[in-house]
Motif scaffolding. Structure first.
Motif, PDB file in Angstrom:
ATOM      1  N   SER A 194       0.814  -1.221   0.000  1.00 15.48           N
ATOM      2  CA  SER A 194       0.000   0.000   0.000  1.00 15.48           C
ATOM      3  C   SER A 194       0.842   1.264   0.000  1.00 15.48           C
ATOM      4  O   SER A 194       0.364   2.342  -0.384  1.00 15.48           O
ATOM      5  N   GLY A 195       2.082   1.178   0.484  1.00 14.23           N
ATOM      6  CA  GLY A 195       2.915   2.364   0.600  1.00 14.23           C
ATOM      7  C   GLY A 195       3.014   2.892   2.009  1.00 14.23           C
ATOM      8  O   GLY A 195       3.444   4.031   2.225  1.00 14.23           O
ATOM      9  N   LYS A 196       2.677   2.075   2.980  1.00 16.03           N
ATOM     10  CA  LYS A 196       2.731   2.477   4.388  1.00 16.03           C
ATOM     11  C   LYS A 196       4.138   2.916   4.787  1.00 16.03           C
ATOM     12  O   LYS A 196       4.303   3.903   5.515  1.00 16.03           O
ATOM     13  N   SER A 197       5.143   2.199   4.322  1.00 21.72           N
ATOM     14  CA  SER A 197       6.521   2.546   4.683  1.00 21.72           C
ATOM     15  C   SER A 197       6.909   3.914   4.142  1.00 21.72           C
ATOM     16  O   SER A 197       7.670   4.656   4.781  1.00 21.72           O
ATOM     17  N   THR A 198       6.394   4.269   2.983  1.00 24.69           N
ATOM     18  CA  THR A 198       6.659   5.597   2.436  1.00 24.69           C
ATOM     19  C   THR A 198       6.048   6.670   3.315  1.00 24.69           C
ATOM     20  O   THR A 198       6.676   7.698   3.599  1.00 24.69           O
ATOM     21  N   VAL A 199       4.815   6.442   3.764  1.00 34.52           N
ATOM     22  CA  VAL A 199       4.167   7.402   4.659  1.00 34.52           C
ATOM     23  C   VAL A 199       4.935   7.510   5.968  1.00 34.52           C
ATOM     24  O   VAL A 199       5.126   8.601   6.506  1.00 34.52           O
ATOM     25  N   SER A 200       5.410   6.380   6.484  1.00 35.75           N
ATOM     26  CA  SER A 200       6.203   6.390   7.707  1.00 35.75           C
ATOM     27  C   SER A 200       7.445   7.261   7.528  1.00 35.75           C
ATOM     28  O   SER A 200       7.785   8.091   8.396  1.00 35.75           O
ATOM     29  N   ARG A 201       8.116   7.098   6.392  1.00 37.58           N
ATOM     30  CA  ARG A 201       9.312   7.903   6.127  1.00 37.58           C
ATOM     31  C   ARG A 201       8.969   9.383   6.047  1.00 37.58           C
ATOM     32  O   ARG A 201       9.680  10.234   6.609  1.00 37.58           O
ATOM     33  N   LEU A 202       7.882   9.721   5.373  1.00 37.65           N
ATOM     34  CA  LEU A 202       7.477  11.117   5.238  1.00 37.65           C
ATOM     35  C   LEU A 202       7.133  11.732   6.595  1.00 37.65           C
ATOM     36  O   LEU A 202       7.474  12.886   6.871  1.00 37.65           O
ATOM     37  N   LEU A 203       6.466  10.977   7.454  1.00 33.94           N
ATOM     38  CA  LEU A 203       6.146  11.474   8.789  1.00 33.94           C
ATOM     39  C   LEU A 203       7.420  11.676   9.597  1.00 33.94           C
ATOM     40  O   LEU A 203       7.532  12.631  10.376  1.00 33.94           O
ATOM     41  N   GLY A 204       8.394  10.780   9.415  1.00 33.18           N
ATOM     42  CA  GLY A 204       9.677  10.951  10.079  1.00 33.18           C
ATOM     43  C   GLY A 204      10.368  12.225   9.634  1.00 33.18           C
ATOM     44  O   GLY A 204      10.996  12.923  10.436  1.00 33.18           O
ATOM     45  N   GLU A 205      10.246  12.555   8.344  1.00 36.08           N
ATOM     46  CA  GLU A 205      10.848  13.787   7.831  1.00 36.08           C
ATOM     47  C   GLU A 205      10.182  15.026   8.416  1.00 36.08           C
ATOM     48  O   GLU A 205      10.799  16.099   8.486  1.00 36.08           O
ATOM     49  N   HIS A 206       8.942  14.887   8.870  1.00 37.41           N
ATOM     50  CA  HIS A 206       8.247  15.994   9.532  1.00 37.41           C
ATOM     51  C   HIS A 206       8.640  16.101  11.011  1.00 37.41           C
ATOM     52  O   HIS A 206       8.202  17.022  11.695  1.00 37.41           O
ATOM     53  N   GLY A 207       9.428  15.158  11.485  1.00 37.77           N
ATOM     54  CA  GLY A 207       9.885  15.226  12.865  1.00 37.77           C
ATOM     55  C   GLY A 207       9.308  14.188  13.797  1.00 37.77           C
ATOM     56  O   GLY A 207       9.620  14.193  14.995  1.00 37.77           O
ATOM     57  N   ALA A 208       8.471  13.295  13.287  1.00 39.22           N
ATOM     58  CA  ALA A 208       7.889  12.265  14.147  1.00 39.22           C
ATOM     59  C   ALA A 208       8.941  11.243  14.556  1.00 39.22           C
ATOM     60  O   ALA A 208       9.889  10.966  13.817  1.00 39.22           O
ATOM     61  N   VAL A 209       8.763  10.699  15.744  1.00 37.03           N
ATOM     62  CA  VAL A 209       9.562   9.562  16.204  1.00 37.03           C
ATOM     63  C   VAL A 209       8.899   8.301  15.668  1.00 37.03           C
ATOM     64  O   VAL A 209       7.723   8.047  15.948  1.00 37.03           O
ATOM     65  N   ILE A 210       9.614   7.513  14.887  1.00 39.94           N
ATOM     66  CA  ILE A 210       9.033   6.329  14.265  1.00 39.94           C
ATOM     67  C   ILE A 210       9.373   5.083  15.082  1.00 39.94           C
ATOM     68  O   ILE A 210      10.552   4.810  15.344  1.00 39.94           O
ATOM     69  N   VAL A 211       8.341   4.352  15.462  1.00 43.09           N
ATOM     70  CA  VAL A 211       8.499   3.058  16.127  1.00 43.09           C
ATOM     71  C   VAL A 211       8.025   2.007  15.129  1.00 43.09           C
ATOM     72  O   VAL A 211       6.829   1.846  14.905  1.00 43.09           O
ATOM     73  N   ASP A 212       8.971   1.322  14.507  1.00 38.52           N
ATOM     74  CA  ASP A 212       8.701   0.420  13.380  1.00 38.52           C
ATOM     75  C   ASP A 212       8.541  -1.011  13.887  1.00 38.52           C
ATOM     76  O   ASP A 212       9.512  -1.656  14.286  1.00 38.52           O
ATOM     77  N   ALA A 213       7.307  -1.517  13.845  1.00 38.96           N
ATOM     78  CA  ALA A 213       7.039  -2.853  14.373  1.00 38.96           C
ATOM     79  C   ALA A 213       7.799  -3.924  13.600  1.00 38.96           C
ATOM     80  O   ALA A 213       8.240  -4.924  14.196  1.00 38.96           O
ATOM     81  N   ASP A 214       7.973  -3.760  12.286  1.00 40.37           N
ATOM     82  CA  ASP A 214       8.713  -4.753  11.504  1.00 40.37           C
ATOM     83  C   ASP A 214      10.177  -4.805  11.942  1.00 40.37           C
ATOM     84  O   ASP A 214      10.762  -5.886  12.081  1.00 40.37           O
ATOM     85  N   ALA A 215      10.770  -3.626  12.142  1.00 41.58           N
ATOM     86  CA  ALA A 215      12.168  -3.590  12.583  1.00 41.58           C
ATOM     87  C   ALA A 215      12.312  -4.211  13.966  1.00 41.58           C
ATOM     88  O   ALA A 215      13.259  -4.951  14.238  1.00 41.58           O
ATOM     89  N   ILE A 216      11.358  -3.908  14.841  1.00 42.13           N
ATOM     90  CA  ILE A 216      11.392  -4.488  16.190  1.00 42.13           C
ATOM     91  C   ILE A 216      11.227  -5.999  16.116  1.00 42.13           C
ATOM     92  O   ILE A 216      11.878  -6.747  16.853  1.00 42.13           O
TER      93      ILE A 216
END
Length: 221
Positions: free
Chosen positions: A36-58
């Motif tokens: 769907s592109g969820k990872s792209t949205v996650s990256r974009l939110l991170g660029e806005h300053g959000a702290v990303i907690v990535d369940a796949d990475a965990i």
């Protein structure tokens, strides 16, 4: 395509907002089906300053060699799911659990509690006032929608999702099979506060994320 707009599935009232937004951090649950592109949205939110907690990475972290998670998986499924170097052989484990709901439930029972515990640790380390985005592929499937202040769902046209997965190396048949075992768009929409449509261009998706940030995040942080 949904004409490039952010869809507000539920417009929170002031009372709901006061009750759901944490005074210390804003917790966003981000989800979407494979491709769907969820990872792209996650990256974009991170660029806005959000702290990303990535369940796949965990999920990879908690089953690394020497962890409690990997030991529990070996106990449940045998040493055959290990690679030659002692790490988890993910394709081999996937072949075991993909078509077996009971085996998949066993695996989820091992991994999900460890992932959630680690996610809580990472969120606790975020500074006061932070925007914490929990990138959770199976958010709808695991019934976690109510755990977040805002739930963002990323959608895309099913054929486009298949095409993206084929570009990653899957066959079209495998891509459709993986989509079929996940939650449906309707199930994800049922828990969504915001739906982002990624059936268009990368620029259109970025515009939707920008609008979401300005209208639903910057207003409350």
């Amino acid at each position: 395509m949904l004409d490039g707009r952010v869809l507000l599935a539920r417009d929170l009232s002031d009372r709901e907002r006061a009750g759901r937004y944490c005074p210390d951090v804003l917790r966003i649950g981000l989800t979407g089906g494979i491709g769907s592109g969820k990872s792209t949205v996650s990256r974009l939110l991170g660029e806005h300053g959000a702290v990303i907690v990535d369940a796949d990475a965990i999920a990879r972290e908690v089953v690394a060699p020497g962890t409690q998670g990997l030991a529990a998986i070996v106990e449940a499924f045998g040493a055959a799911v290990l690679a030659a170097d002692g790490s988890l052989d993910r394709p081999r484990l996937a072949a075991v659990v993909f078509a077996d709901p009971e085996a998949r439930g066993t695996l989820d029972g091992i991994v999900h509690p460890l992932v959630r515990a680690r996610a809580r640790e990472l969120e606790a380390a975020a500074p006061p006032g932070a925007v914490v985005v929990h990138d959770v592929p199976l958010l709808a499937e695991t019934g976690q929608g109510s755990a977040y202040d805002v739930v963002v769902v990323v959608e895309a046209d099913p054929d486009m999702r298949v095409a993206r997965l084929v570009e990653r190396g899957l066959t079209a048949e495998d891509a459709r099979a993986r989509i079929a075992v996940q939650a449906t768009d309707e199930e994800r929409r049922a828990i969504a506060d915001v739906v982002l449509d990624n059936s268009g261009t990368p620029e259109e998706l970025a515009q939707q994320v920008e609008r979401f940030w300005q209208e639903r995040v910057a207003q409350v942080t």
